[in-house]
Design an enzyme around this catalytic site. Structure first.
Site, PDB file in Angstrom:
ATOM      1  N   ASP A 127       0.862  -1.188   0.000  1.00  0.00           N
ATOM      2  CA  ASP A 127       0.000   0.000   0.000  1.00  0.00           C
ATOM      3  C   ASP A 127       0.898   1.237   0.000  1.00  0.00           C
ATOM      4  O   ASP A 127       1.768   1.375   0.853  1.00  0.00           O
ATOM      5  CB  ASP A 127      -0.882  -0.029   1.253  1.00  0.00           C
ATOM      6  CG  ASP A 127      -1.957   1.056   1.238  1.00  0.00           C
ATOM      7  OD1 ASP A 127      -3.088   0.762   1.660  1.00  0.00           O
ATOM      8  OD2 ASP A 127      -1.666   2.201   0.825  1.00  0.00           O
ATOM      9  N   ASP A 184      -3.721   2.453  -5.294  1.00  0.00           N
ATOM     10  CA  ASP A 184      -2.401   2.443  -4.640  1.00  0.00           C
ATOM     11  C   ASP A 184      -2.114   1.169  -3.845  1.00  0.00           C
ATOM     12  O   ASP A 184      -1.260   1.159  -2.974  1.00  0.00           O
ATOM     13  CB  ASP A 184      -2.235   3.687  -3.759  1.00  0.00           C
ATOM     14  CG  ASP A 184      -2.820   3.519  -2.381  1.00  0.00           C
ATOM     15  OD1 ASP A 184      -3.853   2.831  -2.243  1.00  0.00           O
ATOM     16  OD2 ASP A 184      -2.244   4.072  -1.423  1.00  0.00           O
ATOM     17  N   GLU A 185      -2.823   0.093  -4.179  1.00  0.00           N
ATOM     18  CA  GLU A 185      -2.646  -1.166  -3.440  1.00  0.00           C
ATOM     19  C   GLU A 185      -2.570  -2.342  -4.392  1.00  0.00           C
ATOM     20  O   GLU A 185      -3.320  -2.387  -5.368  1.00  0.00           O
ATOM     21  CB  GLU A 185      -3.902  -1.485  -2.622  1.00  0.00           C
ATOM     22  CG  GLU A 185      -4.096  -0.795  -1.348  1.00  0.00           C
ATOM     23  CD  GLU A 185      -5.492  -1.175  -0.854  1.00  0.00           C
ATOM     24  OE1 GLU A 185      -5.636  -2.238  -0.243  1.00  0.00           O
ATOM     25  OE2 GLU A 185      -6.434  -0.406  -1.139  1.00  0.00           O
TER      26      GLU A 185
HETATM   27  P1  TTP Z   1      -5.184   5.040   1.132  1.00  0.00           P
HETATM   28  O1  TTP Z   1      -4.158   4.001   0.797  1.00  0.00           O
HETATM   29  O2  TTP Z   1      -6.294   4.662   2.035  1.00  0.00           O
HETATM   30  O3  TTP Z   1      -4.497   6.316   1.777  1.00  0.00           O
HETATM   31  P2  TTP Z   1      -3.092   6.968   1.489  1.00  0.00           P
HETATM   32  O4  TTP Z   1      -2.324   6.210   0.472  1.00  0.00           O
HETATM   33  O5  TTP Z   1      -3.314   8.415   1.157  1.00  0.00           O
HETATM   34  O6  TTP Z   1      -2.395   6.921   2.889  1.00  0.00           O
HETATM   35  P3  TTP Z   1      -1.802   5.655   3.663  1.00  0.00           P
HETATM   36  O7  TTP Z   1      -2.006   4.458   2.796  1.00  0.00           O
HETATM   37  O8  TTP Z   1      -0.345   5.982   3.871  1.00  0.00           O
HETATM   38  O9  TTP Z   1      -2.560   5.587   4.940  1.00  0.00           O
HETATM   39  O10 TTP Z   1      -5.826   5.589  -0.200  1.00  0.00           O
HETATM   40  C1  TTP Z   1      -5.087   5.756  -1.401  1.00  0.00           C
HETATM   41  C2  TTP Z   1      -5.519   7.005  -2.130  1.00  0.00           C
HETATM   42  O11 TTP Z   1      -6.915   6.933  -2.376  1.00  0.00           O
HETATM   43  C3  TTP Z   1      -5.298   8.258  -1.333  1.00  0.00           C
HETATM   44  O12 TTP Z   1      -4.009   8.817  -1.524  1.00  0.00           O
HETATM   45  C4  TTP Z   1      -6.407   9.154  -1.805  1.00  0.00           C
HETATM   46  C5  TTP Z   1      -7.512   8.215  -2.224  1.00  0.00           C
HETATM   47  N1  TTP Z   1      -8.594   8.219  -1.190  1.00  0.00           N
HETATM   48  C6  TTP Z   1      -9.758   8.935  -1.437  1.00  0.00           C
HETATM   49  O13 TTP Z   1      -9.925   9.507  -2.509  1.00  0.00           O
HETATM   50  N2  TTP Z   1     -10.727   8.961  -0.470  1.00  0.00           N
HETATM   51  C7  TTP Z   1     -10.589   8.323   0.736  1.00  0.00           C
HETATM   52  O14 TTP Z   1     -11.488   8.381   1.596  1.00  0.00           O
HETATM   53  C8  TTP Z   1      -9.385   7.570   0.972  1.00  0.00           C
HETATM   54  C9  TTP Z   1      -9.177   6.847   2.270  1.00  0.00           C
HETATM   55  C10 TTP Z   1      -8.423   7.557  -0.025  1.00  0.00           C
HETATM   56 MG    MG Z   2      -2.089   4.108   0.664  1.00  0.00          MG
END
Ligand code: TTP
Ligand code: MG
Length: 363
Positions: A8, A114-115
């Site tokens: 992630d 992003d995963e």
């Molecule tokens: P996440 O992987 O949940 O968040 P992140 O990568 O920003 O942070 P981390 O993993 O380090 O905790 O989500 C990936 C992307 O998806 C994030 O950069 C923005 C988008 N996103 C949204 O658009 N709405 C949301 O509610 C969430 C959680 C993420």
């Molecule tokens: Mg993330």
């Protein structure tokens, strides 16, 4: 032994912004709606880790985020920078990262922008898996200038929970014999699929950790949550057999069923398996597949030991023209099942908890 990885990206959208705009480095960054000096509507899409220290996070109203940022600035912290999202850029970066993953795994699954899940079982051991993933992490850092967190475990469920365990820039390994001690102390919310509603309900029952949840019988969980209760019962034990694949819906078609009571009856289990065979053949025809080449039977014993047995038919079994397809499938499935009722696959005569049938290599 399966070795499954979940990756992630850290603060993904914000990290991409920082990469392409060096002026943002070492600043709190908030990606989302225009805050309009606190009057803006809409929400935070994501925030980098510096901004998260102020309490800013995804889905927070942007007006609230702006107030938190202002308060921090008045305390002498650096001013937060608000940016509106550039989805096209994030999509392009994501596609390049996914290509790196795909080239570094036996099987790969894009789980979100992003995963990803990677199956790297062929490496044969967790030490080599760690080395391999460190190299992948470095490659992403060098080529894309981005950080990520990685979880390595015996299945997708454990890998996913592990990747969130130490964020950002984390690498968490959970070997098969460490699953219990890893899961037990976690809050129930750590289990994917347990949202705020289930959490509130379980808290009312005084169930707070995965260990607490593991002490609840399957019958009670099923009474509370229906079919999902069964999955929850298994998740609390760290069980997840799902395959890492981007195309599982297209490449294979399957069903599995946990019995209301564990069974030692060949006729009962066979009957369930035949029922699945009938439904799968109809589904295959419905979805206009011509046939399949591989049949896999999954079997889980009462002690949760789980085995998969597959057999491939050289030229496949056609469902479009062959009237005998169902009979042939039943025959294949039975051949795979029967050893589980004797010393070949079940020397201690254990009862059966779950049976699954999957058709693979569809065409
Ligand atoms: P996440 O992987 O949940 O968040 P992140 O990568 O920003 O942070 P981390 O993993 O380090 O905790 O989500 C990936 C992307 O998806 C994030 O950069 C923005 C988008 N996103 C949204 O658009 N709405 C949301 O509610 C969430 C959680 C993420
Ligand atoms: Mg993330």
């Amino acid at each position: 032994m399966r070795i499954i990885v979940h990756v992630d990206m850290d603060a993904f959208y914000a990290a991409v912004e920082e990469r392409y705009n060096p002026g943002l480095r070492n600043c709190p960054v908030v990606v989302g709606a225009d805050p309009k000096d606190g009057r803006g509507r809409g929400v935070v899409t994501t925030a980098n880790y510096m901004a998260r220290r102020f309490g800013i996070h995804s889905a927070l109203p942007i007006s609230h985020a702006w107030r938190l940022a202002e308060a921090a600035r008045k305390r002498g912290e650096p001013a937060a920078i608000f940016i509106s999202p550039n989805f096209r850029l994030y999509g392009e970066v994501s596609a390049r990262i996914m290509q790196i993953f795909e080239g570094r795994a036996d099987a790969f699954e894009e789980a979100s922008i992003d995963e990803a899940y990677l199956d790297i079982s062929s490496l044969g051991g967790f030490e080599r898996a760690v080395e391999h993933m460190m190299a992948v992490k470095n490659e992403i850092c060098e080529k894309e200038g981005l950080g990520c967190s990685i979880g390595i475990g015996p299945n997708k469920l454990i890998a996913k929970i592990a990747s969130g365990h130490k964020k950002p820039d984390g690498l968490t390994i959970v070997r098969p014999d460490e699953v219990r001690e890893f899961l037990d102390p976690l809050p129930i919310r750590a289990i994917p699929g347990v949202g705020p509603k289930s959490e509130a309900f379980l808290h009312q029952q005084n169930i707070r950790t995965v260990k607490d949840l593991g002490e609840i019988s399957e019958a009670i969980l099923t009474e509370w949550f229906g079919k999902w209760g069964q999955r929850l019962f298994e998740k609390a034990r760290g069980i997840d057999d799902s395959a890492v694949s981007n195309e599982w819906t297209r490449k294979s078609l399957g069903e599995q069923e946990t019995f209301a009571e564990d069974s030692r009856s060949p006729s009962f289990v066979t009957e369930q398996l035949y029922g699945m065979a009938e439904r799968l053949i109809s589904k295959l025809r419905e979805k206009e597949f011509l046939g399949f080449r591989t049949v896999t039977v999954t079997l889980r014993f009462s002690d949760f030991e789980t085995k998969n047995r597959s057999h491939s038919v050289k030229n496949g079994i056609r469902v479009d023209t062959d009237e005998q397809a169902l009979r042939l499938l039943k025959q294949e499935a039975l051949m795979l099942l029967l050893p589980f009722f004797d010393a070949r696959e079940n020397p201690r005569g254990k009862a059966i908890r779950l049976i699954g049938l999957r058709l693979e290599n569809l065409f």
